[in-house]
Scaffold this motif. Structure first.
Motif, PDB file in Angstrom:
ATOM      1  N   GLY A   1      12.499  88.126 -47.622  1.00  0.00           N
ATOM      2  CA  GLY A   1      12.274  88.399 -46.321  1.00  0.00           C
ATOM      3  C   GLY A   1      12.701  86.975 -45.509  1.00  0.00           C
ATOM      4  O   GLY A   1      13.453  86.173 -45.988  1.00  0.00           O
ATOM      5  N   ASP A   2      12.326  86.748 -44.067  1.00  0.00           N
ATOM      6  CA  ASP A   2      12.247  85.630 -43.310  1.00  0.00           C
ATOM      7  C   ASP A   2      11.833  84.451 -44.138  1.00  0.00           C
ATOM      8  O   ASP A   2      10.523  84.388 -44.750  1.00  0.00           O
ATOM      9  CB  ASP A   2      11.647  85.812 -41.924  1.00  0.00           C
ATOM     10  CG  ASP A   2      11.796  84.852 -40.830  1.00  0.00           C
ATOM     11  OD1 ASP A   2      12.358  83.518 -41.325  1.00  0.00           O
ATOM     12  OD2 ASP A   2      11.945  84.908 -39.838  1.00  0.00           O
ATOM     13  N   PRO A   3      12.533  83.212 -44.226  1.00  0.00           N
ATOM     14  CA  PRO A   3      11.982  82.225 -44.877  1.00  0.00           C
ATOM     15  C   PRO A   3      10.862  81.451 -44.420  1.00  0.00           C
ATOM     16  O   PRO A   3      10.077  80.745 -45.006  1.00  0.00           O
ATOM     17  CB  PRO A   3      13.239  81.243 -44.851  1.00  0.00           C
ATOM     18  CG  PRO A   3      14.461  82.039 -44.681  1.00  0.00           C
ATOM     19  CD  PRO A   3      13.912  83.114 -43.891  1.00  0.00           C
ATOM     20  N   LEU A   4      10.478  81.939 -42.935  1.00  0.00           N
ATOM     21  CA  LEU A   4       9.548  81.364 -42.384  1.00  0.00           C
ATOM     22  C   LEU A   4       8.144  81.757 -43.046  1.00  0.00           C
ATOM     23  O   LEU A   4       7.009  81.247 -42.842  1.00  0.00           O
ATOM     24  CB  LEU A   4       9.578  81.883 -40.968  1.00  0.00           C
ATOM     25  CG  LEU A   4       8.335  81.104 -39.869  1.00  0.00           C
ATOM     26  CD1 LEU A   4       8.762  79.452 -39.490  1.00  0.00           C
ATOM     27  CD2 LEU A   4       7.982  81.833 -38.707  1.00  0.00           C
ATOM     28  N   ARG A   5       8.189  82.826 -43.647  1.00  0.00           N
ATOM     29  CA  ARG A   5       7.110  83.254 -44.507  1.00  0.00           C
ATOM     30  C   ARG A   5       6.569  82.278 -45.441  1.00  0.00           C
ATOM     31  O   ARG A   5       5.420  82.394 -45.766  1.00  0.00           O
ATOM     32  CB  ARG A   5       7.452  84.660 -45.063  1.00  0.00           C
ATOM     33  CG  ARG A   5       7.596  85.977 -44.490  1.00  0.00           C
ATOM     34  CD  ARG A   5       7.951  87.042 -45.261  1.00  0.00           C
ATOM     35  NE  ARG A   5       8.300  88.091 -44.615  1.00  0.00           N
ATOM     36  CZ  ARG A   5       7.045  89.247 -44.319  1.00  0.00           C
ATOM     37  NH1 ARG A   5       6.014  88.936 -44.899  1.00  0.00           N
ATOM     38  NH2 ARG A   5       7.451  90.490 -43.610  1.00  0.00           N
ATOM     39  N   LYS A   6       7.248  81.352 -45.768  1.00  0.00           N
ATOM     40  CA  LYS A   6       6.948  80.136 -46.810  1.00  0.00           C
ATOM     41  C   LYS A   6       6.980  78.912 -46.073  1.00  0.00           C
ATOM     42  O   LYS A   6       7.175  77.832 -47.004  1.00  0.00           O
ATOM     43  CB  LYS A   6       7.725  80.274 -48.079  1.00  0.00           C
ATOM     44  CG  LYS A   6       7.877  81.764 -49.009  1.00  0.00           C
ATOM     45  CD  LYS A   6       6.423  81.932 -49.371  1.00  0.00           C
ATOM     46  CE  LYS A   6       6.245  83.399 -50.069  1.00  0.00           C
ATOM     47  NZ  LYS A   6       4.978  83.629 -50.529  1.00  0.00           N
ATOM     48  N   TRP A   7       6.934  78.689 -44.803  1.00  0.00           N
ATOM     49  CA  TRP A   7       7.193  77.460 -44.271  1.00  0.00           C
ATOM     50  C   TRP A   7       5.866  76.840 -44.010  1.00  0.00           C
ATOM     51  O   TRP A   7       4.948  77.723 -43.578  1.00  0.00           O
ATOM     52  CB  TRP A   7       8.218  77.509 -42.927  1.00  0.00           C
ATOM     53  CG  TRP A   7       9.752  77.380 -43.024  1.00  0.00           C
ATOM     54  CD1 TRP A   7      10.239  77.705 -44.224  1.00  0.00           C
ATOM     55  CD2 TRP A   7      10.478  76.634 -42.269  1.00  0.00           C
ATOM     56  NE1 TRP A   7      11.593  77.575 -44.330  1.00  0.00           N
ATOM     57  CE2 TRP A   7      11.670  76.780 -42.859  1.00  0.00           C
ATOM     58  CE3 TRP A   7      10.511  76.344 -40.976  1.00  0.00           C
ATOM     59  CZ2 TRP A   7      12.908  76.311 -42.576  1.00  0.00           C
ATOM     60  CZ3 TRP A   7      11.811  75.851 -40.560  1.00  0.00           C
ATOM     61  CH2 TRP A   7      12.812  76.148 -41.006  1.00  0.00           C
ATOM     62  N   ARG A   8       5.533  75.493 -44.161  1.00  0.00           N
ATOM     63  CA  ARG A   8       4.559  74.626 -43.567  1.00  0.00           C
ATOM     64  C   ARG A   8       3.401  75.409 -44.400  1.00  0.00           C
ATOM     65  O   ARG A   8       3.322  75.393 -45.750  1.00  0.00           O
ATOM     66  CB  ARG A   8       4.243  74.698 -41.989  1.00  0.00           C
ATOM     67  CG  ARG A   8       5.578  73.918 -41.602  1.00  0.00           C
ATOM     68  CD  ARG A   8       5.242  73.727 -39.821  1.00  0.00           C
ATOM     69  NE  ARG A   8       3.868  73.036 -39.897  1.00  0.00           N
ATOM     70  CZ  ARG A   8       4.069  71.485 -39.960  1.00  0.00           C
ATOM     71  NH1 ARG A   8       5.256  70.797 -40.030  1.00  0.00           N
ATOM     72  NH2 ARG A   8       3.146  70.879 -39.652  1.00  0.00           N
TER      73      ARG A   8
ATOM     74  N   THR B   1       1.097  83.031 -48.064  1.00  0.00           N
ATOM     75  CA  THR B   1       2.118  83.280 -46.824  1.00  0.00           C
ATOM     76  C   THR B   1       1.715  82.170 -45.602  1.00  0.00           C
ATOM     77  O   THR B   1       0.653  81.771 -45.578  1.00  0.00           O
ATOM     78  CB  THR B   1       1.693  84.533 -46.195  1.00  0.00           C
ATOM     79  OG1 THR B   1       1.939  85.700 -47.396  1.00  0.00           O
ATOM     80  CG2 THR B   1       2.260  84.955 -44.989  1.00  0.00           C
ATOM     81  N   SER B   2       2.721  81.792 -44.951  1.00  0.00           N
ATOM     82  CA  SER B   2       2.798  80.996 -43.946  1.00  0.00           C
ATOM     83  C   SER B   2       1.805  81.267 -42.887  1.00  0.00           C
ATOM     84  O   SER B   2       2.049  82.477 -42.265  1.00  0.00           O
ATOM     85  CB  SER B   2       4.155  80.419 -43.284  1.00  0.00           C
ATOM     86  OG  SER B   2       4.002  79.698 -42.148  1.00  0.00           O
ATOM     87  N   LEU B   3       1.004  80.443 -42.271  1.00  0.00           N
ATOM     88  CA  LEU B   3       0.012  80.662 -41.151  1.00  0.00           C
ATOM     89  C   LEU B   3       1.069  80.853 -39.945  1.00  0.00           C
ATOM     90  O   LEU B   3       0.584  81.793 -38.867  1.00  0.00           O
ATOM     91  CB  LEU B   3      -0.870  79.582 -40.987  1.00  0.00           C
ATOM     92  CG  LEU B   3      -2.097  79.739 -41.983  1.00  0.00           C
ATOM     93  CD1 LEU B   3      -3.197  78.744 -41.877  1.00  0.00           C
ATOM     94  CD2 LEU B   3      -2.914  81.010 -41.613  1.00  0.00           C
TER      95      LEU B   3
ATOM     96  N   VAL C   1       1.777  84.030 -36.880  1.00  0.00           N
ATOM     97  CA  VAL C   1       1.861  83.885 -35.192  1.00  0.00           C
ATOM     98  C   VAL C   1       3.210  84.387 -34.689  1.00  0.00           C
ATOM     99  O   VAL C   1       3.433  85.269 -33.838  1.00  0.00           O
ATOM    100  CB  VAL C   1       1.405  82.559 -34.903  1.00  0.00           C
ATOM    101  CG1 VAL C   1       1.595  82.346 -33.488  1.00  0.00           C
ATOM    102  CG2 VAL C   1      -0.057  82.287 -35.180  1.00  0.00           C
ATOM    103  N   GLN C   2       4.400  83.792 -35.391  1.00  0.00           N
ATOM    104  CA  GLN C   2       5.561  84.244 -34.948  1.00  0.00           C
ATOM    105  C   GLN C   2       5.991  85.586 -35.164  1.00  0.00           C
ATOM    106  O   GLN C   2       6.821  86.231 -34.317  1.00  0.00           O
ATOM    107  CB  GLN C   2       6.616  83.234 -35.775  1.00  0.00           C
ATOM    108  CG  GLN C   2       8.091  83.271 -35.415  1.00  0.00           C
ATOM    109  CD  GLN C   2       8.358  82.274 -34.221  1.00  0.00           C
ATOM    110  OE1 GLN C   2       7.594  82.339 -33.126  1.00  0.00           O
ATOM    111  NE2 GLN C   2       9.264  81.724 -34.438  1.00  0.00           N
ATOM    112  N   ALA C   3       5.413  86.300 -35.998  1.00  0.00           N
ATOM    113  CA  ALA C   3       5.691  87.620 -36.240  1.00  0.00           C
ATOM    114  C   ALA C   3       4.778  88.620 -35.671  1.00  0.00           C
ATOM    115  O   ALA C   3       4.650  89.802 -36.134  1.00  0.00           O
ATOM    116  CB  ALA C   3       6.168  87.889 -37.658  1.00  0.00           C
TER     117      ALA C   3
END
Length: 399
Positions: free
Chosen positions: A45-52, A58-60, A64-66
């Motif tokens: 899925g979206d790489p943002l799932r694993k950012w920061r 799962t990314s916090l 929020v973004q999704a």
């Protein structure tokens, strides 16, 4: 509030995007009632799932973004996956995508193909350099847009290299323009009864559009705006100062009457009544003197005393907030700028509130970002796929 009372209720948005610009654009639409169906690749899925910062993997930021979105998976390299997405878009009002120009066309999902299926479609295309021009095929992230659009050049101190703002501001600005453009295109469709259209947002242009008087100053006077740190040349005083206890306070006293009140609060009636400082031009000519005096005044007092004196004098000012300052601030709390959500394991956490505030039909935070493919089967069923077809798509790797 019921779904039908939300201002964008009844609109379906399909998101073919990842990371920041495209997903933030559709997040805004979802917060105000649009149904947002996010299409993700099945393999992660979206790489943002694993950012920061990750919580249980799962990314916090993702949560929020999704928020308010539905997640479906489709393999765009598989013909059946592409057919699923094409059928999904055929029933949508808005498509938001942030692929490099030409990618969707190679997949048979370009504007001409999609508009033939859905003449009323509004297609929001966010990219580094736009859908035309000699740079259109180059990759371009928000940092590149901030640099090319002029923001990085003017951000920082004059004796140091340019700096970033601390957030992905270029992507976020582009997302805002995308949402605005989508709503304008929908309004045109509604009023004129005509077809949809493409909203072409280039990251560098989104930033460039925010650059105030940069262009006419350079064209008329040959003046190039440079980095100036925390001050605003030509607008004095407006700066950030350090207090005795090491805190930072921003003071904006560039109005004529406000400057006089600041000088009286600082016990400098001589400067409050100085005719040479009665207007901005006079103050700016003595900028260094004024800032030196304010620096010294703040440095002799703790933050609390400085802010109390400025509030009493009605001088616009603020501490430079960290997120912990925000958590404790009564204005943030009164305006509901933090709302409560729940992580998948039941743990409560705070998320940002909704902007802007609509008095009759406000937006809402709603559900946090969903698990990957959480809504695939339901969306497919809504498009007419039966259970056997869905199972076949999954077995073939199309979803």
């Amino acid at each position: 509030m019921s779904e039908t009372q939300k201002p964008l209720a009844g609109l379906r948005v399909v998101e073919l995007g990842s990371l920041i610009a495209g997903p933030f654009c559709s997040r805004i639409l979802g917060e105000f009632g649009a149904e947002v169906v996010k299409v993700e690749a099945p393999d992660g899925g979206d790489p943002l799932r694993k950012w920061r910062k990750l919580y249980e993997g799962t990314s916090l930021w993702w949560y929020v973004q999704a928020r308010n979105k539905k997640s479906v998976t489709a393999n765009l390299k598989h013909p059946d996956g592409r057919e699923f997405v094409r059928r999904l878009i055929a029933g949508a009002d808005i498509l938001v995508e942030n692929f490099r120009p030409g990618v969707l066309e190679k997949l048979g999902l370009g504007w001409e193909q999609l508009q033939a299926d859905n003449p009323g479609l509004v297609m929001v295309r966010l990219s580094g350099f736009g859908q035309s021009g000699p740079y259109k095929d180059q990759p371009g992230f928000g940092a590149v847009g901030e640099s090319m659009g002029g923001l990085r050049y003017v951000t920082g101190f004059p004796d140091r290299p340019p700096v970033r703002t601390g957030i992905s501001i270029g992507d976020s600005i582009a997302a805002l323009w995308g949402a605005i453009g989508a709503l304008m295109a929908l309004r045109h469709r509604e009023v004129n009864g005509g077809p949809g259209q493409v909203v072409d947002v280039a990251l560098y242009e989104a930033v460039f559009a925010m650059m105030e008087s940069l262009v006419p100053e350079a064209d008329v006077f040959g003046f190039v705006r440079e980095r100036t740190g925390n001050i605003m040349p030509g607008i004095t005083p407006s700066n950030t100062h350090t207090t005795r206890d090491g805190k930072h306070v921003t003071i904006g006293a560039n109005g004529d009457a406000i400057f006089r009140r600041l000088m009286l609060a600082m016990e400098r009636p001589d400067l409050a009544d100085d005719p040479g400082l009665a207007d901005n031009a006079g103050r700016d000519a003595r900028r260094d003197e004024i800032y030196g005096l304010i620096d010294a005044w703040c440095a002799a007092r703790d933050e609390a005393e400085v802010l109390a004196l400025l509030e009493q004098a009605e001088v616009p000012s603020s501490r430079v907030y960290s997120v912990l300052d925000m958590f404790a601030d009564p204005q943030f709390i009164a305006r509901q700028m933090f709302q409560s959500a729940t992580l998948p394991d039941g743990k409560p956490f705070r998320v940002p509130g909704i902007v802007p505030r609509l008095s009759a039909t406000p937006g809402e935070c709603g559900a946090i970002g969903p698990a990957l493919s959480a809504h695939t089967e339901a969306i497919l069923a809504g498009l007419g796929y039966d259970p056997a077809q869905i199972a076949a798509l999954r077995a073939s790797g199309a979803i």
